[in-house]
Design a protein around this motif. Structure first.
Motif, short mmCIF file in Angstrom:
data_model
loop_
_atom_site.label_atom_id
_atom_site.label_comp_id
_atom_site.label_asym_id
_atom_site.label_seq_id
_atom_site.Cartn_x
_atom_site.Cartn_y
_atom_site.Cartn_z
N LEU A 1 0.91 -1.30 -0.04
CA LEU A 1 0.33 -0.12 0.17
C LEU A 1 1.10 1.72 -0.06
CD1 LEU A 1 -2.92 -0.65 2.60
CD2 LEU A 1 -2.84 -0.74 0.32
N TYR A 2 1.90 0.88 0.59
CA TYR A 2 3.09 1.78 0.31
C TYR A 2 3.20 2.95 -0.64
CZ TYR A 2 6.73 5.30 3.38
OH TYR A 2 7.75 6.34 3.31
N GLY A 3 3.35 1.58 -1.87
CA GLY A 3 3.93 2.29 -2.81
C GLY A 3 3.32 2.95 -3.93
N PHE A 4 1.64 3.13 -2.79
CA PHE A 4 0.41 4.56 -3.54
C PHE A 4 1.13 6.26 -3.36
CE2 PHE A 4 -2.24 0.77 -3.49
CZ PHE A 4 -3.15 1.21 -5.29
N LYS A 5 1.87 5.51 -2.70
CA LYS A 5 2.47 7.41 -2.47
C LYS A 5 3.63 7.29 -3.14
CE LYS A 5 2.12 7.19 2.87
NZ LYS A 5 3.16 7.21 4.62
N LEU A 6 4.19 7.13 -3.93
CA LEU A 6 5.53 7.09 -4.74
C LEU A 6 4.92 7.15 -6.48
CD1 LEU A 6 7.88 6.99 -5.20
CD2 LEU A 6 8.40 4.79 -5.89
N PHE B 1 2.90 2.74 -10.18
CA PHE B 1 2.47 2.63 -11.19
C PHE B 1 0.68 2.84 -10.90
CE2 PHE B 1 6.14 0.78 -12.76
CZ PHE B 1 7.00 1.60 -13.21
N LEU B 2 0.20 2.29 -10.41
CA LEU B 2 -1.45 2.57 -9.90
C LEU B 2 -1.65 4.07 -9.79
CD1 LEU B 2 -2.26 -0.74 -8.55
CD2 LEU B 2 -3.03 0.36 -11.41
N ILE C 1 -6.66 8.16 -9.89
CA ILE C 1 -7.48 7.67 -7.58
C ILE C 1 -8.00 8.95 -7.13
CG2 ILE C 1 -7.11 6.79 -6.23
CD1 ILE C 1 -5.24 4.59 -7.73
N PRO C 2 -8.55 9.22 -7.02
CA PRO C 2 -9.24 10.41 -6.20
C PRO C 2 -8.08 11.17 -4.90
CG PRO C 2 -11.53 9.22 -6.55
CD PRO C 2 -10.07 9.03 -6.92
N GLU C 3 -7.72 12.11 -4.44
CA GLU C 3 -6.86 12.26 -4.01
C GLU C 3 -7.26 11.74 -2.50
OE1 GLU C 3 -3.18 13.33 -3.18
OE2 GLU C 3 -3.99 13.69 -5.28
#
Length: 346
Positions: free
Chosen positions: A92-97, A276-277, A283-285
């Protein structure tokens, strides 16, 4: 009849054992989530808001372990949180990148980020050998200092086959020292002979956690905060190649031994996919913010599971020398990156 009765008793015993395991699993997971929740509440209180929710949760877990003892009856669920919740939190941390932002706008920042990682790891390990410190714990601290704090330690600990106690101690030390450095940066900010934007970059290049960078750069304004986070995201991005390098190193290291070689870090593939997603899907903020909060909370629950393995006596016997090496490395990272930004610039 006797055989049927015997089979019935055996089947009932299996059901009882399965129910006990299920209860141990559910209660253990709930236990870590509850302490993570308590850490979140404690981390919002005056004084404790300086160290944050994760370190607060780890402190509660360590105190519980050393005052009350390890809750053996729910060990199954606690171990699940420590291992699998941690991997899920890293995914899930990947969404921060934001990969696109780092690659196309990072520029020279990636060079500074790479410099930070190299200095942090090599300095920590050289000093650890000089101080005769625990090398496994020192390596975790060097990686946490160079990359992205507790998240980096959590990401590489399965690859390095670090034990739970080392992982928890490393995460706690990183959170504590990073907080001290953040307060120091904020105090020094008005007196530094650099621009506010350069200060933001310096924070992102040298501070330990994303939260530390945000706390140090936010008082200087939104533009400074944006530059600080961009610099920090470059270090998070470099966690990907570093992890695969460590995986190859572990395979080569154990290639001549009889032990099982290091497993492939599949959860990092998930980390890359979510990166990448988060970067290329609309995706909404608000959703990304909720995912980020969930990631931090689950990582806190995982650290609770690890913190329950920490003996306070081990902090004195094993952690002081690695801590000294890590603090010196952190000071060196801050000094070198500051001078580089002054002399070379962006």
């Amino acid at each position: 009849m006797w055989l049927q009765a015997k089979e019935s008793i055996t089947f009932q015993n299996v059901l009882v054992i399965d129910e006990e395991r299920r209860n141990s699993f559910v209660l253990g997971v709930l236990f870590t989530l509850c302490i993570a929740g308590a850490g979140t509440l404690l981390g919002e209180m005056p004084g404790f808001n300086r160290i944050g929710a994760m370190l607060s949760a780890i402190l509660i877990a360590v105190l519980y372990r050393n005052v009350i003892g390890y809750p053996e009856s729910i060990r199954t669920g606690i171990q699940f949180s420590a291992r699998f919740l941690m991997r899920f939190a890293i995914v899930l941390y990947g969404f921060k990148l934001n990969i696109d932002l780092v690659i196309h706008k990072g520029g020279m920042l990636l060079v500074y980020d790479l410099m930070t990682i190299v200095i942090a790891i090599t300095t920590t390990m050289c000093l650890a050998k000089l101080f005769k410190a625990d090398l496994d714990l020192s390596l975790l601290l060097g990686i946490g200092t160079g990359v992205c704090g507790a998240a980096a330690i959590a990401a590489v600990s399965p690859i390095l086959k670090a034990n739970d106690e080392d992982t928890a101690i490393g995460a706690g030390i990183i959170a504590l020292i990073g907080t001290i450095f953040t307060l120091t940066y904020t105090f020094l900010m008005p007196m530094l002979p650099i621009s506010s934007v350069t200060y933001g970059v310096w924070s992102g290049v040298s501070l330990h956690e994303i939260a530390h960078v945000a706390a140090a750069a936010m008082p200087a304004g939104p533009d400074v905060l944006a530059m600080g986070l961009l610099a920090k995201l470059g270090r998070v991005f470099l966690l990907i190649p570093l992890s695969f390098i460590l995986s190859l190193w572990m395979k080569r290291k154990e290639g001549n031994s009889q032990s099982q070689s290091a497993p492939f870090p599949w959860f990092l593939v998930g980390f890359i996919i979510t990166s990448f997603l988060g970067t290329y899907l609309p995706i909404p903020e608000a959703v990304l913010k909720d995912i980020s909060s969930a990631s931090s909370f689950l990582l806190g629950a995982a650290m609770v599971g690890l913190g329950l393995n920490v003996h306070l006596s081990s902090l004195r016997t094993r952690a002081m020398r690695p801590l000294a090496a890590m603090v010196i490395a952190s000071v060196l990272v801050s000094t070198v990156s500051f001078l580089a930004l002054m002399l070379i610039g962006l």
